[in-house]
Design a protein around this motif. Structure first.
Motif, PDB file in Angstrom:
ATOM      1  N   ASN A  65       7.641   2.635  -7.921  1.00 25.61           N
ATOM      2  CA  ASN A  65       7.468   1.612  -9.003  1.00 25.61           C
ATOM      3  C   ASN A  65       9.029   2.504  -9.751  1.00 25.61           C
ATOM      4  O   ASN A  65       9.447   1.599 -10.335  1.00 25.61           O
ATOM      5  N   LEU A  66       9.601   3.368  -8.824  1.00 26.38           N
ATOM      6  CA  LEU A  66      11.011   3.650  -8.884  1.00 26.38           C
ATOM      7  C   LEU A  66      12.283   2.664  -8.765  1.00 26.38           C
ATOM      8  O   LEU A  66      13.071   2.018  -9.227  1.00 26.38           O
ATOM      9  N   TYR A  67      11.367   2.127  -7.595  1.00 24.32           N
ATOM     10  CA  TYR A  67      12.256   0.168  -7.451  1.00 24.32           C
ATOM     11  C   TYR A  67      12.535  -0.946  -7.637  1.00 24.32           C
ATOM     12  O   TYR A  67      12.821  -1.337  -7.241  1.00 24.32           O
ATOM     13  N   ASN A  68      11.263  -0.813  -8.426  1.00 25.09           N
ATOM     14  CA  ASN A  68      10.549  -1.995  -8.785  1.00 25.09           C
ATOM     15  C   ASN A  68       9.392  -1.485 -10.147  1.00 25.09           C
ATOM     16  O   ASN A  68       8.513  -1.826  -9.561  1.00 25.09           O
ATOM     17  N   VAL A  76       8.041   7.920   5.052  1.00 22.68           N
ATOM     18  CA  VAL A  76       7.729   9.187   6.047  1.00 22.68           C
ATOM     19  C   VAL A  76       7.871   8.757   6.950  1.00 22.68           C
ATOM     20  O   VAL A  76       7.050   7.625   7.477  1.00 22.68           O
ATOM     21  N   LEU A  77       7.592   9.704   7.566  1.00 17.32           N
ATOM     22  CA  LEU A  77       7.272   9.690   9.650  1.00 17.32           C
ATOM     23  C   LEU A  77       5.878  10.441   8.981  1.00 17.32           C
ATOM     24  O   LEU A  77       5.527  11.268   8.331  1.00 17.32           O
ATOM     25  N   MET A  78       5.105   9.405   9.541  1.00 15.72           N
ATOM     26  CA  MET A  78       3.467   9.655   9.319  1.00 15.72           C
ATOM     27  C   MET A  78       3.030   9.322  10.774  1.00 15.72           C
ATOM     28  O   MET A  78       3.383   9.383  11.534  1.00 15.72           O
ATOM     29  N   HIS A  79       1.358  10.016  10.887  1.00 20.53           N
ATOM     30  CA  HIS A  79       0.767  10.585  11.974  1.00 20.53           C
ATOM     31  C   HIS A  79      -0.616  10.136  11.991  1.00 20.53           C
ATOM     32  O   HIS A  79      -0.609  10.156  11.193  1.00 20.53           O
ATOM     33  N   ALA A  80      -1.217   9.370  13.115  1.00 23.99           N
ATOM     34  CA  ALA A  80      -2.303   8.401  13.460  1.00 23.99           C
ATOM     35  C   ALA A  80      -2.811   9.025  14.038  1.00 23.99           C
ATOM     36  O   ALA A  80      -2.306   9.189  15.053  1.00 23.99           O
ATOM     37  N   PRO A 111       2.901   7.073  -3.585  1.00 23.31           N
ATOM     38  CA  PRO A 111       4.305   7.127  -3.301  1.00 23.31           C
ATOM     39  C   PRO A 111       4.655   8.137  -2.365  1.00 23.31           C
ATOM     40  O   PRO A 111       5.953   8.727  -1.827  1.00 23.31           O
ATOM     41  N   ALA A 112       3.523   9.359  -2.303  1.00 21.84           N
ATOM     42  CA  ALA A 112       3.653  10.345  -1.606  1.00 21.84           C
ATOM     43  C   ALA A 112       4.432  10.352  -0.212  1.00 21.84           C
ATOM     44  O   ALA A 112       4.901  10.819   0.594  1.00 21.84           O
ATOM     45  N   TYR A 113       3.915   8.748   0.421  1.00 19.68           N
ATOM     46  CA  TYR A 113       4.438   8.520   1.293  1.00 19.68           C
ATOM     47  C   TYR A 113       5.577   7.769   1.820  1.00 19.68           C
ATOM     48  O   TYR A 113       5.868   7.436   3.006  1.00 19.68           O
ATOM     49  N   ASN A 138       0.822  -1.146   0.040  1.00 22.58           N
ATOM     50  CA  ASN A 138      -0.139  -0.387  -0.237  1.00 22.58           C
ATOM     51  C   ASN A 138       1.412   1.216   0.054  1.00 22.58           C
ATOM     52  O   ASN A 138       0.232   2.313   0.039  1.00 22.58           O
ATOM     53  N   ILE A 139       2.200   0.742   0.119  1.00 23.24           N
ATOM     54  CA  ILE A 139       2.901   2.238   0.039  1.00 23.24           C
ATOM     55  C   ILE A 139       4.680   1.967  -0.448  1.00 23.24           C
ATOM     56  O   ILE A 139       5.092   1.368   0.030  1.00 23.24           O
TER      57      ILE A 139
END
Length: 261
Positions: A176-179, A211-215, A187-189, A172-173
């Motif tokens: 495709n630059l890496y596969n 990235v560091l995310m907040h829930a 991809p923003a996350y 889910n995150i």
């Protein structure tokens, strides 16, 4: 990373929550490989790398051996997949993914859980997800992280991709630059790919990280809640895969159980 400096209760009260006197916390428990004669997937981390966004310290939960998590990235599994370092999965995590349409046979589950009674309606936490599956295996892996919040008979997974209801998984995150064999997903996350030329300077021993995310969620003051923080490998179609490990970094002081306004 140190797996012996803090008990599970200390990791919750003194590291994740801090100011724990402002909220009722009880029945802290943990489960990882050491409960099954395998490696310890729980640790306290200290960060000295300014490029790694998960603050200066916190709690680390992994599906392999936590003390092998610091960089550079060696490109090898963290002992979570060999025959002497495997253990069972987690039904609660599998159910959370199933409710989102994702089938997973989990293994190498690491869990930190406890009860609490909030004083305010505020609940939230910061997290960074990392995985060895990024790159070569990101098209098929659903290594996953969930935070299962229960009040009464109702349980919800509050660890989701921001602004969605999607659970946190490699699938889910991804970028495709890496596969290029599968499309990007949110991809923003996706934060940093630590393979190739980035391996030698990587802050962690994982091929990629978000990235560091907040829930966040809304809780009801003065009602009892149970929280299960869980991460597990995707065992594949037959449940036997799990050679490549994943981790979640939970920054110190970021867990708000209703003790903050």
């Amino acid at each position: 990373v140190n797996s012996n400096s803090h008990t599970p209760t200390q990791l919750v009260n003194n590291v994740l929550v801090q100011n724990s006197c402002l909220v009722q916390i009880s029945n802290v428990s943990a489960s990882t490989g050491t409960n099954f004669g395998s490696v310890n997937g729980i640790g306290y981390y200290q960060n000295t790398n300014s490029s790694f966004p998960a603050t200066s310290s916190g709690v680390l939960l992994t599906t392999g051996q936590a003390v092998l998590s610091p960089g550079p990235n060696s490109g090898t599994p963290l002992n979570g997949g060999n025959s002497s370092a495997t253990w069972g999965g987690d039904a609660g995590l599998e159910a959370a993914l199933a409710s989102a349409g994702i089938t997973m046979i989990s293994k190498n589950a690491t869990v930190l859980e406890f009860d609490f009674v909030p004083n305010t309606s505020n609940f939230g936490f910061d997290f960074l997800f990392a995985s060895e599956e990024y790159g070569l295996f990101q098209c098929e892996s659903n290594d996953a992280f969930a935070v299962l919040l229960t009040q009464g008979s109702t349980t919800q997974n509050v660890a989701v991709v921001p602004s969605t209801t999607l659970p946190i998984t490699v699938g889910n995150i991804r970028n495709n630059l890496y596969n290029s064999n599968c499309p990007s997903a949110n991809p923003a996350y996706f934060g940093v790919f630590n393979g190739g030329g980035n391996a030698a300077t990587s802050a962690t021993n994982y091929n990629g990280q978000t990235v560091l995310m907040h829930a966040s969620a809304t809780v009801t003051p003065n009602l009892p809640y149970h929280i299960r923080i869980v991460i597990a490998d995707d065992g594949g179609v037959d449940g036997t895969d799990g050679d490549y490990d994943s981790a979640v970094f939970l920054p110190a002081g970021s867990l708000n159980l209703g003790q903050k306004i």
